[in-house]
Design a protein around this motif. Structure first.
Motif, mmCIF file in Angstrom:
data_model
loop_
_atom_site.group_PDB
_atom_site.id
_atom_site.type_symbol
_atom_site.label_atom_id
_atom_site.label_comp_id
_atom_site.label_asym_id
_atom_site.label_seq_id
_atom_site.Cartn_x
_atom_site.Cartn_y
_atom_site.Cartn_z
ATOM 1 N N ASP A 10 0.847 -1.202 0.000
ATOM 2 C CA ASP A 10 0.000 0.000 0.000
ATOM 3 C C ASP A 10 0.885 1.256 0.000
ATOM 4 O OD1 ASP A 10 -1.632 2.195 0.887
ATOM 5 O OD2 ASP A 10 -3.132 0.728 1.537
ATOM 6 N N ASP A 12 0.210 4.404 0.220
ATOM 7 C CA ASP A 12 -0.104 5.401 1.263
ATOM 8 C C ASP A 12 0.575 5.037 2.582
ATOM 9 O OD1 ASP A 12 -1.630 6.733 -0.545
ATOM 10 O OD2 ASP A 12 -3.546 5.899 0.135
ATOM 11 N N ILE A 13 0.464 3.750 2.906
ATOM 12 C CA ILE A 13 1.059 3.327 4.185
ATOM 13 C C ILE A 13 2.586 3.431 4.121
ATOM 14 C CG2 ILE A 13 1.321 1.370 5.782
ATOM 15 C CD1 ILE A 13 -1.546 0.578 5.112
ATOM 16 N N ILE A 16 3.358 7.084 4.768
ATOM 17 C CA ILE A 16 3.167 7.468 6.181
ATOM 18 C C ILE A 16 4.300 6.896 7.039
ATOM 19 C CG2 ILE A 16 1.673 7.104 8.199
ATOM 20 C CD1 ILE A 16 -0.673 7.154 6.108
ATOM 21 N N MET A 19 7.428 8.870 6.548
ATOM 22 C CA MET A 19 7.396 10.154 7.281
ATOM 23 C C MET A 19 7.552 9.932 8.777
ATOM 24 S SD MET A 19 4.430 12.397 5.436
ATOM 25 C CE MET A 19 4.630 13.801 6.508
ATOM 26 N N ALA A 20 6.782 8.920 9.290
ATOM 27 C CA ALA A 20 6.778 8.684 10.736
ATOM 28 C C ALA A 20 8.170 8.292 11.230
ATOM 29 C CB ALA A 20 5.765 7.580 11.074
ATOM 30 N N ILE A 23 10.897 11.159 11.236
ATOM 31 C CA ILE A 23 10.878 12.167 12.307
ATOM 32 C C ILE A 23 11.984 11.898 13.323
ATOM 33 C CG2 ILE A 23 9.522 13.089 14.254
ATOM 34 C CD1 ILE A 23 7.005 12.453 12.565
ATOM 35 N N ASP A 53 4.641 -6.142 5.675
ATOM 36 C CA ASP A 53 3.174 -6.220 5.696
ATOM 37 C C ASP A 53 2.823 -7.701 5.568
ATOM 38 O OD1 ASP A 53 0.475 -5.644 5.547
ATOM 39 O OD2 ASP A 53 0.513 -5.365 3.364
ATOM 40 N N ALA A 84 -3.049 -6.692 10.372
ATOM 41 C CA ALA A 84 -4.366 -6.437 10.967
ATOM 42 C C ALA A 84 -4.913 -7.712 11.568
ATOM 43 C CB ALA A 84 -5.317 -5.924 9.887
ATOM 44 N N THR A 86 -4.985 -10.128 14.165
ATOM 45 C CA THR A 86 -4.456 -10.111 15.518
ATOM 46 C C THR A 86 -4.854 -11.343 16.323
ATOM 47 O OG1 THR A 86 -6.353 -8.815 16.161
ATOM 48 C CG2 THR A 86 -4.332 -7.612 15.706
ATOM 49 N N LYS A 105 -1.903 -3.340 13.083
ATOM 50 C CA LYS A 105 -2.453 -2.221 12.301
ATOM 51 C C LYS A 105 -3.844 -1.895 12.848
ATOM 52 C CE LYS A 105 -0.554 -2.790 7.646
ATOM 53 N NZ LYS A 105 -0.922 -3.272 6.308
ATOM 54 N N PRO A 106 -4.321 -0.683 12.838
ATOM 55 C CA PRO A 106 -3.580 0.501 12.402
ATOM 56 C C PRO A 106 -2.549 0.911 13.456
ATOM 57 C CG PRO A 106 -5.967 0.915 12.642
ATOM 58 C CD PRO A 106 -5.704 -0.411 13.207
ATOM 59 N N PHE A 107 -1.366 1.311 12.999
ATOM 60 C CA PHE A 107 -0.327 1.713 13.952
ATOM 61 C C PHE A 107 -0.375 3.220 14.157
ATOM 62 C CE2 PHE A 107 1.527 1.709 9.705
ATOM 63 C CZ PHE A 107 2.093 2.963 9.627
ATOM 64 N N PRO A 109 1.526 6.486 14.022
ATOM 65 C CA PRO A 109 2.769 6.939 13.380
ATOM 66 C C PRO A 109 3.731 7.606 14.358
ATOM 67 C CG PRO A 109 0.915 8.315 12.715
ATOM 68 C CD PRO A 109 0.349 7.162 13.471
ATOM 69 N N MET A 110 3.157 8.242 15.389
ATOM 70 C CA MET A 110 4.028 8.959 16.323
ATOM 71 C C MET A 110 4.801 8.005 17.237
ATOM 72 S SD MET A 110 3.606 11.740 15.113
ATOM 73 C CE MET A 110 4.841 12.532 16.126
#
Lengths: 125, 551
Positions: A10, A12-13, A16, A19-20, A23, A53, A84, A86, A105-107, A109-110
């Motif tokens: 994915d 998008d993931i 993210i 980016m996460a 940081i 994943d 996802a 679990t 998931k969902p994780f 990001p911070m």
């Protein structure tokens, strides 16, 4: 710096996560969008940790890691599944492969970089 | 008239005396004049059914019989010994009964003659049948059909009966005569035959095995197909002949265990010739007969295929819904943390709303997935040594945001020391979080919530008490139901799925505990669970089994 290979279909993931993890500045990240691409990537490199994943089209995360485990230089590399699924039985099955941890998931990001470091510490222990 | 007290002489007296006295003479003569071919054999007995049309004709024309007296006596003797005959007078009392009737019903002649015929009726439909017969006779017609009769000892027998009205020489009605054949055994045989035919047609495999020799004594068609045996050879086979199959081995062991215990029934899943089965085995112990095993094998391949489909669906939904949620929550989380730079306050507030609702969506998906797992009996349990004090602290910490949102104060009691318990800590936190979430949502702003752990004998009672409006008594019975529609709950504004407490109940019960609540309107509500500290389940499997039963 921690060399991290991220395998996630994915886009998008992937963005993210990039980016996460960016940081904290503690990770050097290589991203692949499939198991096949990841296997090519690791032919001549050894990441410190692999973030996978679980459910991907084609080769699943589990199958990708099974292939990697057959490569001598990756036989014991820490692997973290992001899934996802679990169910405890699924988690147990993954952990049974050795040097494996799971992030659900969902994780957040911070806290993703902390979660990865915690998982690596658990595997080391 | 016949001597009604002496059974030895009564047969002849009955035959001749009665013949001379009433219309029975004509009737009996007509019966005897009819060819014996009209008697229709049924299951070894003889019914008079085929005789009746002839009988009616002959009776109607009152044909003068011209039969030799000796032959008549012989024929009457045969009839008398075979068929139950009784005569009823106009007062509905029994006026005559032959030896056969007395033998079969168990009455002595003096106990029956002169008594109302209704003592022979069965309570269930006796009077309505008697009324039906009476109506037919009063029209001068013959009644024919099945009648149950109550014997002297109270047992019920079934008879095939023909009742003919009797008239005197003036054509006046003087009563009726009934000839009956006992068809109790025939009916039983027919019922047994029907049962056997049904068993033959069943889709499930049925085996009956002698408990001592372990030889097969019965197999229905499905069982023969499965084993490739035939009607001709299965009785030569024994359980030993199938024991090489792994699944069959389990059946053989179960049978032997039942025999050793002397009684009981057992159920389990097994695989036979590559197909999954649900086996039910019962040791049948019948007086004066050999012990037998009744083995029922229910093919569950379809059910398992359905369960697999369901499981795949759960995995698919779980992945397909959570992946986009990961992106949504992740993006908003990064924006809210100013990872992309400072955002205006209004934008942050709106993002906060979106983020909270994404969280809510995650909870709803989790609840729905849990519900699916409950329905399919596939929820996993991971029993580990845990500390309840720590689990309460973790829950308290995890719900801090919620507490702040509703401006609530939380007090914890009884967690100042470790409280060991063997349980699934993740599931217990799930239950406690649900209690806390409800308490927060239903509390007044600035109210107080108390989480308390009490040590009982060998268990722990964990409760969450709020100062909310309480639960109306009309809703008490619905609290743990799925999608319970509660008064004043205002689910949409509170943000629940209506599934949480039903999931909590299933989890607590499958972990060997109990769940409940105490409430007082306008004072508050306490939700609690009690769990044994030493989890009796040896491992997760047992808990899962209990979970299936609980769900």
């Amino acid at each position: 710096m921690i060399n991290l290979l991220h395998v996630e279909d994915d886009a998008d993931i992937r963005e993210i996560a990039m980016m996460a993890l960016g940081i904290s500045g503690e990770f050097a990240i290589i991203q692949c969008e499939s198991g096949d691409e990841a296997l090519s990537e690791v032919e001549n490199s050894t990441p410190d940790v692999i973030l996978l994943d679980m459910m991907m089209p084609g080769m699943t995360g589990l199958q990708t890691l099974q292939h990697m485990r057959k490569m001598p230089h990756l036989a014991e590399v820490p692997a973290i599944f992001m899934t996802a699924r679990t169910q405890q039985s699924d988690v147990d099955e993954l952990r049974a492969m050795g040097n494996v941890e799971v992030i659900t998931k969902p994780f957040d990001p911070m806290t993703l970089s902390d979660q990865i470091k915690e998982a690596m510490a658990k595997i080391d222990a | 008239m016949a001597d009604i007290t002496s059974s030895k002489t009564s047969a002849k007296a009955f035959a001749f005396g009665t013949v001379a006295a009433t219309g029975w003479y004509a009737t009996t003569s007509a019966l005897l004049a009819a060819p014996l071919d009209y008697f229709i054999p049924i299951g070894g007995a003889v019914t008079l059914a085929g005789l009746i049309p002839i009988l009616l004709n002959r009776h109607a024309v009152r044909q003068q019989a011209n039969i030799d007296n000796v032959a008549l006596t012989q024929r009457l003797g045969v009839l008398d010994r075979h068929v139950m005959v009784n005569v009823v007078d106009t007062n509905h009392c029994v006026s005559e009964a032959n030896d056969q009737f007395l033998d079969v019903t168990g009455y002595r002649r003096d106990e029956l003659i002169g008594k109302p015929v209704k003592i022979l009726y069965c309570e269930s439909n006796g009077q309505s049948k008697a009324d039906e017969i009476r109506g037919t006779l009063l029209r001068g017609e013959t009644w024919q059909g099945e009648t149950p009769l109550r014997r002297k000892d109270g047992t019920v027998m079934h008879t095939h009966t023909t009742v003919i009205p009797l008239f005197d020489a003036m054509g006046e009605w003087t009563g009726s005569i009934a000839a009956r054949t006992d068809i109790t055994r025939t009916k039983k045989l027919l019922a047994e035959q029907e049962t056997m035919e049904t068993l033959e047609e069943l889709r499930d495999d049925i085996w009956i095995v002698d408990a001592d020799s372990e030889r097969f004594t019965y197999m229905n068609r499905a069982a023969m197909r499965r084993t490739d045996w035939t009607k001709q050879n299965y009785k030569e086979k024994s359980l030993g002949d199938i024991a090489q199959d792994r699944g069959a081995k389990a059946i053989v062991s179960a049978c032997r265990e039942l025999k050793e215990n002397g009684e009981g029934m057992t159920h389990f899943e097994t695989v036979l010739k590559g197909k999954p089965f649900y086996a039910s085995i019962k040791l049948l112990r019948v007086k004066n007969a050999e012990d037998r095993f009744l083995i029922l094998l229910n093919d569950i391949s379809d059910r398992l295929a359905e369960e697999r489909k369901k499981s795949d669906f759960i995995a698919m939904v779980s992945h397909e819904l959570r992946s986009p949620l990961t992106s949504i929550k992740g993006s908003m989380g990064l924006l809210l943390s100013n990872a992309t730079g400072e955002l205006p306050d209004k934008a942050l507030a709106l993002l906060g709303i979106a983020h909270r609702n994404a969280d809510r969506l995650v909870l709803i998906i989790n609840d729905i997935l849990d519900l699916e797992k409950i329905s399919a009996g596939r929820m996993d349990f991971d029993l580990q040594d845990s500390d309840m004090s720590e689990l309460v602290r973790e829950t308290n910490h995890a719900t801090e945001m919620l507490q702040q949102r509703f401006a609530l104060k939380v007090e914890t009691k009884g967690i100042d020391k470790p409280l060991p318990i063997k349980t699934d800590s993740t599931r217990i936190i799930q239950v406690l979080t649900n209690f806390m979430s409800n308490a927060c949502k239903f509390s007044k702003p600035n109210g107080k919530i108390v989480i308390e752990v009490q040590q009982l004998d060998e268990s722990l009672r964990v409760s969450v008490t709020d100062e909310g409006p309480g639960i109306p008594s009309s809703d008490h019975h619905k609290i743990f139901e799925r999608f319970a529609d509660l008064e004043n709950s205002d689910r949409s504004s509170k943000g629940g799925t209506g599934l949480g407490l039903s999931i909590c109940k299933a989890i607590v019960e499958s972990l060997g505990g109990t769940i409940g609540f105490e409430t007082e309107e306008n004072v508050g509500t306490t939700f609690y669970f009690v769990l044994p500290q030493a989890q009796c389940a040896e491992d997760g499997d047992r808990a899962e089994e209990e979970f299936r039963e609980a769900s």
